[in-house]
Enzyme design. Sequence first.
Site, PDB file in Angstrom:
ATOM      1  N   HIS A  15     -49.039 -12.206  52.091  1.00 22.45           N
ATOM      2  CA  HIS A  15     -48.304 -10.937  52.047  1.00 22.45           C
ATOM      3  C   HIS A  15     -47.132 -10.933  51.082  1.00 22.45           C
ATOM      4  O   HIS A  15     -46.332  -9.995  51.114  1.00 22.45           O
ATOM      5  CB  HIS A  15     -47.773 -10.572  53.436  1.00 22.45           C
ATOM      6  CG  HIS A  15     -48.826 -10.370  54.469  1.00 22.45           C
ATOM      7  ND1 HIS A  15     -49.340  -9.139  54.791  1.00 22.45           N
ATOM      8  CD2 HIS A  15     -49.489 -11.264  55.253  1.00 22.45           C
ATOM      9  CE1 HIS A  15     -50.248  -9.274  55.741  1.00 22.45           C
ATOM     10  NE2 HIS A  15     -50.362 -10.560  56.041  1.00 22.45           N
TER      11      HIS A  15
ATOM     12  N   LYS B  80     -37.422   1.426  55.385  1.00 24.24           N
ATOM     13  CA  LYS B  80     -38.077   0.113  55.275  1.00 24.24           C
ATOM     14  C   LYS B  80     -36.981  -0.922  55.436  1.00 24.24           C
ATOM     15  O   LYS B  80     -35.797  -0.590  55.408  1.00 24.24           O
ATOM     16  CB  LYS B  80     -38.779  -0.038  53.922  1.00 24.24           C
ATOM     17  CG  LYS B  80     -37.936   0.392  52.716  1.00 24.24           C
ATOM     18  CD  LYS B  80     -38.714   0.341  51.407  1.00 24.24           C
ATOM     19  CE  LYS B  80     -39.557   1.559  51.123  1.00 24.24           C
ATOM     20  NZ  LYS B  80     -40.987   1.306  51.087  1.00 24.24           N
ATOM     21  N   ARG B  81     -37.362  -2.201  55.638  1.00 21.22           N
ATOM     22  CA  ARG B  81     -36.347  -3.247  55.709  1.00 21.22           C
ATOM     23  C   ARG B  81     -35.447  -3.179  54.472  1.00 21.22           C
ATOM     24  O   ARG B  81     -35.920  -2.825  53.387  1.00 21.22           O
ATOM     25  CB  ARG B  81     -37.018  -4.623  55.804  1.00 21.22           C
ATOM     26  CG  ARG B  81     -37.688  -4.887  57.135  1.00 21.22           C
ATOM     27  CD  ARG B  81     -36.699  -4.899  58.275  1.00 21.22           C
ATOM     28  NE  ARG B  81     -35.838  -6.061  58.195  1.00 21.22           N
ATOM     29  CZ  ARG B  81     -35.948  -7.130  58.975  1.00 21.22           C
ATOM     30  NH1 ARG B  81     -36.877  -7.180  59.903  1.00 21.22           N
ATOM     31  NH2 ARG B  81     -35.123  -8.151  58.835  1.00 21.22           N
TER      32      ARG B  81
ATOM     33  N   LYS C  25     -36.438  -4.006  47.212  1.00 23.07           N
ATOM     34  CA  LYS C  25     -36.879  -2.642  47.548  1.00 23.07           C
ATOM     35  C   LYS C  25     -35.941  -1.585  46.950  1.00 23.07           C
ATOM     36  O   LYS C  25     -36.219  -0.397  46.992  1.00 23.07           O
ATOM     37  CB  LYS C  25     -36.986  -2.472  49.057  1.00 23.07           C
ATOM     38  CG  LYS C  25     -38.082  -3.353  49.701  1.00 23.07           C
ATOM     39  CD  LYS C  25     -38.099  -3.190  51.220  1.00 23.07           C
ATOM     40  CE  LYS C  25     -38.959  -4.210  51.931  1.00 23.07           C
ATOM     41  NZ  LYS C  25     -40.373  -3.811  52.024  1.00 23.07           N
TER      42      LYS C  25
ATOM     43  N   THR D 143     -46.948  -0.168  53.460  1.00 20.73           N
ATOM     44  CA  THR D 143     -47.913   0.548  54.294  1.00 20.73           C
ATOM     45  C   THR D 143     -47.335   1.890  54.720  1.00 20.73           C
ATOM     46  O   THR D 143     -48.085   2.827  55.008  1.00 20.73           O
ATOM     47  CB  THR D 143     -48.293  -0.270  55.535  1.00 20.73           C
ATOM     48  OG1 THR D 143     -47.123  -0.895  56.051  1.00 20.73           O
ATOM     49  CG2 THR D 143     -49.317  -1.320  55.198  1.00 20.73           C
TER      50      THR D 143
ATOM     51  N   LYS E 224     -48.693   6.059  55.288  1.00 11.90           N
ATOM     52  CA  LYS E 224     -48.405   6.971  56.404  1.00 11.90           C
ATOM     53  C   LYS E 224     -47.790   8.259  55.873  1.00 11.90           C
ATOM     54  O   LYS E 224     -48.108   9.361  56.351  1.00 11.90           O
ATOM     55  CB  LYS E 224     -47.439   6.297  57.390  1.00 11.90           C
ATOM     56  CG  LYS E 224     -48.008   5.037  58.027  1.00 11.90           C
ATOM     57  CD  LYS E 224     -46.929   4.171  58.687  1.00 11.90           C
ATOM     58  CE  LYS E 224     -47.467   2.770  58.941  1.00 11.90           C
ATOM     59  NZ  LYS E 224     -46.398   1.806  59.304  1.00 11.90           N
TER      60      LYS E 224
HETATM   61  C1  26Y Z   1     -41.356 -16.926  57.072  1.00 14.82           C
HETATM   62  C2  26Y Z   1     -40.688 -15.826  57.827  1.00 14.82           C
HETATM   63  C3  26Y Z   1     -39.211 -15.796  57.542  1.00 14.82           C
HETATM   64  C4  26Y Z   1     -41.269 -14.468  57.536  1.00 14.82           C
HETATM   65  C5  26Y Z   1     -41.401 -13.583  58.583  1.00 14.82           C
HETATM   66  C6  26Y Z   1     -41.895 -12.321  58.356  1.00 14.82           C
HETATM   67  C7  26Y Z   1     -41.669 -14.095  56.268  1.00 14.82           C
HETATM   68  C8  26Y Z   1     -42.179 -12.820  56.060  1.00 14.82           C
HETATM   69  C9  26Y Z   1     -42.299 -11.923  57.103  1.00 14.82           C
HETATM   70  C10 26Y Z   1     -42.813 -10.575  56.923  1.00 14.82           C
HETATM   71  C11 26Y Z   1     -43.302 -10.137  55.795  1.00 14.82           C
HETATM   72  C12 26Y Z   1     -43.785  -8.769  55.622  1.00 14.82           C
HETATM   73  O1  26Y Z   1     -43.604  -7.919  56.466  1.00 14.82           O
HETATM   74  N1  26Y Z   1     -44.439  -8.511  54.502  1.00 14.82           N
HETATM   75  C13 26Y Z   1     -44.976  -7.188  54.213  1.00 14.82           C
HETATM   76  O2  26Y Z   1     -46.336  -7.171  54.643  1.00 14.82           O
HETATM   77  C14 26Y Z   1     -46.883  -5.867  54.525  1.00 14.82           C
HETATM   78  C15 26Y Z   1     -48.282  -5.910  55.102  1.00 14.82           C
HETATM   79  O3  26Y Z   1     -49.144  -6.576  54.257  1.00 14.82           O
HETATM   80  C16 26Y Z   1     -46.868  -5.414  53.082  1.00 14.82           C
HETATM   81  O4  26Y Z   1     -47.310  -4.079  53.053  1.00 14.82           O
HETATM   82  C17 26Y Z   1     -45.469  -5.509  52.491  1.00 14.82           C
HETATM   83  O5  26Y Z   1     -45.506  -5.225  51.116  1.00 14.82           O
HETATM   84  C18 26Y Z   1     -44.912  -6.899  52.719  1.00 14.82           C
HETATM   85  O6  26Y Z   1     -43.573  -6.977  52.279  1.00 14.82           O
END
Ligand code: 26Y
Length: 821
Positions: A359, A551-552, A557, A662, A666
């Site tokens: 991701h 979004k976060r 971003k 995503t 929506k």
């Molecule tokens: C390793 C830990 C700190 C960690 C925990 C959560 C690292 C990343 C995440 C979450 C990442 C995340 O939400 N990524 C997002 O995933 C979406 C679904 O694929 C994408 O649409 C989005 O672009 C991406 O930032």
Amino acid sequence: MDSYQGSDKLALQQSIVHHVEYTLARTRFDFSKFHSYQALSHSVRDRLIEAFNDTNLHFHQMDAKRIYYLSLEFLIGRCLQNALVNLDLEEDYREALMDLGYKLEELYDEEVDPALGNGGLGRLAACFLDSLATLNYPSFGYGIRYTYGIFKQLIKDGYQVESPDFWLNHGNPWEIERLDVQYQIRFYGFVKKVWDHGVERSVWEGGETIMARAYDTPIPGYNTQNTIALRLWKSHPASEFDFSSFNTGDYFKALEQRQKAEYITSVLYPNDSTDAGKELRLKQQYLLVSASMQDIVRRFKRRKVLDWNAFPQKVAVQLNDTHPALAIVELLRILIDIEQLDNMSAWQIVTKSFNYTNHTVLPEALEKWGVPLIEKLLPRHLEIIYLINFLFLEKVQQKYPNNWGKLSALSIVEEEGTKKVRMANLSIVGSKFVNGVAKIHTELLKTTIFKEFFEMHPNKFQNKTNGVTPRRWVRCANPALAALYDRVLGSDKWVLDMEQLKQLESHVSDPQFVREFQMIKIENKERFVHWIRKTCQVDLNVDSLFDIQVKRIHEYKRQLMNILYVIYRYLIIKESTPEERKRIVPRSVCFGGKAAPGYVNAKRVIKLINSVADVINNDHQIGDLLKVVFMPNYNVSNAQIIIPAAELSQHISTAGTEASGTSNMKFIMNGCLILGTLDGANVEIDEAVGRENIFIFGTQVEDVDNMKEKMRNTDPHEYFPQELLKVFTEIDNGRFGHNEELKWIVDSIRYKNDNYLVGQDFKDYIKAQQQVDDLYRQPNEWAKKSIYNAIRSYKFSSDRTIYEYAEDIWQLKPIKVPEPA
Ligand code: 26Y
């Protein structure tokens, strides 16, 4: 849907009243709104459980291949409305409740929002479960039942303040505690080598053991009996008491040990980009994978004959990012150490069963665990990781003899400095397929961070563009739009087959249809205005353009670019003549999103937005022409209010940084135009809706490196456009408060590196914003373009995504559970 208990009005009322008396122990004349919500939920739960039991039994009888979606996060959002909609009971319950004096919609608001995820990755997992159930795929979600979900965001004095989210405080009617489904989990200890019939075997002993207990949340499909499980694990103390402390008389120490066990699953890590690297987080990961793999193996072993080679024909595991990557190692450990398979057979089975979804391409978000930590916590797993790496590097050596560059790039173990295990490399090596989440993202994986892997195994890499469920994001969130579709298309089949929306293309030239579409947007805007007044104490003008970025909060971003533009717009209004003012399009710019608690720059952006909002919203010269709102605590439930009301939404990451996004999907499904860069899924949205129906701007991915180079070699005064320098000056002069932090956030791009190219893209962004204004002055044209967005969004249904996973990665066929007779 049919139920064994009947679903006529009287049966539903009886079941609600039954739960008031026997589940809640209230008299039928004395119960509050919350009690009604509880009773209603229990009544719905009964119906869910019937379908759930039917599903489990049927899959077992059919000896179905199942797909197991492993994720540290599931952001499922509220369950009640979703269950009613999917079971097709919303109308019946609405009427049943009316007689009892309750409005269904008001009861929806009584439910807490389970927030067991950070953002996109966790919400994607939730949309996938909805599609898996709806498309009748035999499947399970496995995750962690955190006692505390993502923190609640409060805004105090313009700053983000975190408060704990104890979501279980009022009970949770949507889960089933499985006292009979528990597994032992070991940490620390040592590995003993023993000889057994001439073979050396490893036995992992000692250390600490705890139990993982299963809690199932039934996930109903839409218009089908199929109801799958989201199985979440909670840590419990092992049932044996710590007798050593107990015997030495240290009763309290013995009890303390037990409490420590519960701590493991107590809190979700609120980081979503920089790896926390904490021991507790590794324990969470291992608890999830160990419990889940034990559960999967136990289910496999219940088959009539035990044939380990059949394992990949019955089991497909999908790793949601590298967070559950230890599952690869854990399955090997179970097969080798416990089931006594030989190393090579075990490895064959594992590499046919796992798949991995990436991701992110941001290097700081790639997980690496220090070897010393793994060695201490999971000594046997470290040995197995070395074994995997050895087998793999042998292959590399065969293919590229003595190519040290390849070896060091591909190795699972990073040797520089403190040795580290690269979880992405482990995941790729242990998986059959690896996928990115949007076309551009998958291409970047193949050409940048996983280049060497792609060159070695080109067929391992696939794209699976993300999607979102139209059940929650259209049918639940925008009932009026859903009703319009039902009526014009003649049925609700579009909910299962979004391609039917194509039939609406001809209606775009029908003024009556356009008018109805506009009316729906206005009603959703009114609902939003009401909610903003209640939660933010700001009055928005319904006639203004609702411009939203939720979004976060992240530098990549570029919420900063958005707020800097708001300041620019404010200055223009301030300088405008009365004649010019008449032409200005009124805007309500709304931000929402959480910053990771330790992410200083992200928190400063929140403070900047609030400071700017304070000044603009209280400037009487401005009135309705510009309003700025920071909506606190953005989550799934308020997204369901925000998204249907949006007219413009911003997805403006620097090209090449957002894997997919995503919420962009929506927003278009709800008839909103996008202002965005050619990044993530925006690229495919642009293709789907047509360039005339989207506002695209900014540096493209192939130019990003050059632009960064240029930025580093240019004097700030020449690099930043005049329009932006003017904004900097206003902030410097204290127009938005004499606060050092506001200056620092500006300085972070001004004198450090503008790594995300805010300066580079600003002028083009202004231009795109002007195009937005020009179009909004023609309401009819705007409406038509928003309709095109909605009806051309069908590709972005998670049903399409899940179908592609099933066909290309899992080799999985649907199995429909028979309806009750
Ligand atoms: C390793 C830990 C700190 C960690 C925990 C959560 C690292 C990343 C995440 C979450 C990442 C995340 O939400 N990524 C997002 O995933 C979406 C679904 O694929 C994408 O649409 C989005 O672009 C991406 O930032």
